[in-house]
Scaffold this motif. Sequence first.
Motif, mmCIF file in Angstrom:
data_model
loop_
_atom_site.group_PDB
_atom_site.id
_atom_site.type_symbol
_atom_site.label_atom_id
_atom_site.label_comp_id
_atom_site.label_asym_id
_atom_site.label_seq_id
_atom_site.Cartn_x
_atom_site.Cartn_y
_atom_site.Cartn_z
ATOM 1 N N HIS A 101 7.019 3.466 6.383
ATOM 2 C CA HIS A 101 6.859 2.884 7.718
ATOM 3 C C HIS A 101 6.038 3.797 8.633
ATOM 4 C CE1 HIS A 101 9.447 -0.264 6.432
ATOM 5 N NE2 HIS A 101 10.503 0.513 6.305
ATOM 6 N N ALA A 102 5.945 5.073 8.267
ATOM 7 C CA ALA A 102 5.173 6.022 9.072
ATOM 8 C C ALA A 102 3.738 6.172 8.564
ATOM 9 C CB ALA A 102 5.864 7.387 9.066
ATOM 10 N N PHE A 103 3.392 5.474 7.457
ATOM 11 C CA PHE A 103 2.037 5.589 6.885
ATOM 12 C C PHE A 103 1.141 4.555 7.543
ATOM 13 C CE2 PHE A 103 -1.407 4.925 3.914
ATOM 14 C CZ PHE A 103 -1.633 6.187 3.371
ATOM 15 N N PRO A 104 0.080 4.996 8.232
ATOM 16 C CA PRO A 104 -0.792 4.021 8.908
ATOM 17 C C PRO A 104 -1.415 3.056 7.898
ATOM 18 C CG PRO A 104 -1.336 6.288 9.540
ATOM 19 C CD PRO A 104 -0.375 6.380 8.398
ATOM 20 N N GLY A 105 -1.233 1.767 8.112
ATOM 21 C CA GLY A 105 -1.855 0.774 7.243
ATOM 22 C C GLY A 105 -1.100 0.494 5.967
ATOM 23 N N HIS A 106 0.124 1.013 5.866
ATOM 24 C CA HIS A 106 0.923 0.710 4.676
ATOM 25 C C HIS A 106 1.033 -0.806 4.497
ATOM 26 C CE1 HIS A 106 4.984 -0.394 3.029
ATOM 27 N NE2 HIS A 106 4.454 0.261 2.025
ATOM 28 N N ILE A 107 0.884 -1.255 3.243
ATOM 29 C CA ILE A 107 0.966 -2.685 2.939
ATOM 30 C C ILE A 107 2.342 -2.959 2.343
ATOM 31 C CG2 ILE A 107 -0.027 -4.559 1.580
ATOM 32 C CD1 ILE A 107 -2.662 -2.766 1.561
ATOM 33 N N ALA A 108 3.153 -3.705 3.068
ATOM 34 C CA ALA A 108 4.524 -3.966 2.606
ATOM 35 C C ALA A 108 4.537 -5.158 1.657
ATOM 36 C CB ALA A 108 5.432 -4.228 3.799
ATOM 37 N N CYS A 109 4.751 -4.902 0.395
ATOM 38 C CA CYS A 109 4.862 -5.984 -0.585
ATOM 39 C C CYS A 109 6.324 -6.351 -0.785
ATOM 40 C CB CYS A 109 4.247 -5.558 -1.913
ATOM 41 S SG CYS A 109 2.465 -5.365 -1.825
ATOM 42 N N ASP A 110 7.174 -5.346 -0.856
ATOM 43 C CA ASP A 110 8.606 -5.552 -1.017
ATOM 44 C C ASP A 110 9.264 -4.849 0.162
ATOM 45 O OD1 ASP A 110 11.283 -5.453 -1.651
ATOM 46 O OD2 ASP A 110 10.952 -5.013 -3.775
ATOM 47 N N ALA A 111 9.962 -5.608 0.983
ATOM 48 C CA ALA A 111 10.559 -5.042 2.199
ATOM 49 C C ALA A 111 11.560 -3.938 1.884
ATOM 50 C CB ALA A 111 11.240 -6.148 3.001
ATOM 51 N N ALA A 112 12.036 -3.884 0.654
ATOM 52 C CA ALA A 112 13.014 -2.852 0.283
ATOM 53 C C ALA A 112 12.375 -1.473 0.145
ATOM 54 C CB ALA A 112 13.697 -3.226 -1.031
ATOM 55 N N SER A 113 11.054 -1.403 -0.019
ATOM 56 C CA SER A 113 10.385 -0.116 -0.272
ATOM 57 C C SER A 113 10.491 0.809 0.937
ATOM 58 C CB SER A 113 8.906 -0.333 -0.598
ATOM 59 O OG SER A 113 8.786 -1.097 -1.766
ATOM 60 N N ARG A 114 10.914 2.042 0.696
ATOM 61 C CA ARG A 114 10.997 3.033 1.776
ATOM 62 C C ARG A 114 10.083 4.227 1.532
ATOM 63 N NH1 ARG A 114 15.393 3.209 4.911
ATOM 64 N NH2 ARG A 114 14.034 4.546 6.152
ATOM 65 N N SER A 115 9.850 4.579 0.256
ATOM 66 C CA SER A 115 8.924 5.675 -0.048
ATOM 67 C C SER A 115 8.051 5.272 -1.230
ATOM 68 C CB SER A 115 9.667 6.985 -0.311
ATOM 69 O OG SER A 115 10.586 6.863 -1.369
ATOM 70 N N GLU A 116 6.944 5.981 -1.395
ATOM 71 C CA GLU A 116 5.944 5.524 -2.371
ATOM 72 C C GLU A 116 5.169 6.708 -2.945
ATOM 73 O OE1 GLU A 116 3.812 2.245 -0.788
ATOM 74 O OE2 GLU A 116 2.543 1.969 -2.541
ATOM 75 N N LEU A 117 4.788 6.572 -4.220
ATOM 76 C CA LEU A 117 3.936 7.556 -4.902
ATOM 77 C C LEU A 117 2.804 6.792 -5.578
ATOM 78 C CD1 LEU A 117 3.247 10.296 -6.280
ATOM 79 C CD2 LEU A 117 4.999 9.762 -7.981
ATOM 80 N N VAL A 118 1.570 7.142 -5.245
ATOM 81 C CA VAL A 118 0.420 6.484 -5.867
ATOM 82 C C VAL A 118 -0.496 7.555 -6.467
ATOM 83 C CG1 VAL A 118 -1.519 4.901 -5.590
ATOM 84 C CG2 VAL A 118 0.539 4.586 -4.205
ATOM 85 N N VAL A 119 -0.816 7.376 -7.752
ATOM 86 C CA VAL A 119 -1.619 8.353 -8.483
ATOM 87 C C VAL A 119 -2.871 7.658 -9.020
ATOM 88 C CG1 VAL A 119 -1.631 9.897 -10.478
ATOM 89 C CG2 VAL A 119 0.443 9.626 -9.136
ATOM 90 N N PRO A 120 -4.051 8.200 -8.731
ATOM 91 C CA PRO A 120 -5.271 7.579 -9.263
ATOM 92 C C PRO A 120 -5.437 7.835 -10.758
ATOM 93 C CG PRO A 120 -5.832 9.481 -7.900
ATOM 94 C CD PRO A 120 -4.343 9.340 -7.840
ATOM 95 N N VAL A 121 -5.989 6.852 -11.433
ATOM 96 C CA VAL A 121 -6.372 6.987 -12.846
ATOM 97 C C VAL A 121 -7.888 7.130 -12.856
ATOM 98 C CG1 VAL A 121 -6.398 5.875 -15.112
ATOM 99 C CG2 VAL A 121 -4.429 5.554 -13.580
ATOM 100 N N VAL A 122 -8.361 8.310 -13.279
ATOM 101 C CA VAL A 122 -9.790 8.638 -13.160
ATOM 102 C C VAL A 122 -10.419 8.744 -14.544
ATOM 103 C CG1 VAL A 122 -11.461 10.322 -12.282
ATOM 104 C CG2 VAL A 122 -9.323 9.905 -11.028
ATOM 105 N N ARG A 123 -11.512 8.004 -14.733
ATOM 106 C CA ARG A 123 -12.252 8.076 -16.005
ATOM 107 C C ARG A 123 -13.733 8.266 -15.678
ATOM 108 N NH1 ARG A 123 -10.271 3.645 -18.671
ATOM 109 N NH2 ARG A 123 -11.883 2.293 -17.859
ATOM 110 N N GLY A 124 -14.332 9.287 -16.307
ATOM 111 C CA GLY A 124 -15.756 9.543 -16.062
ATOM 112 C C GLY A 124 -16.049 9.799 -14.597
#
Length: 160
Positions: A101-124
Amino acid sequence: MHEFAPTTDAAKPELYRELLAAADALTAGEPDAVANMANLAALIWQFVPRLNWAGFYRAVGGELVLGPFVGQPACIRIPFGQGVCGTAAASGETQVVADVHAFPGHIACDAASRSELVVPVVRGGKVVAVIDLDSPEPARFDAEDAAGLEALAALAAARV
Ligand code: SME
């Protein structure tokens, strides 16, 4: 079929080593990206406790498009630079968000979500996907979770 199970009460680094070994065994020699993403999402769900969403967004035509996941139906398209996923994709950097809720522009898909971890998958040198984990628990993810998922993303890079 394959049976993988996390060691109960394993410390995080050990849990992520087990997850990585299971992921390697399950995707080795399989060239189909969708099948591999589906199994990797299922393994994350099985090994990483206290999640309400785990899965992939793929970089397609300059935006992120929903891929295989476990959890509630989710937003289908996310522009690079928007939300937690789009920020990870645009920067190429892991995002650990203690309070969505404190992340600017967070996109709420599931209202239950409170924290999040996103990791990029990088190739080449390019972000080809992101792995997104949501938790109903505030501040669920720490540096050990980030390191574990980054190792998984490195494996995924060659297999999705
Ligand atoms: N919360 C994400 C959107 C994806 S869902 O959580 C599955 C974001 O802000 O990018």
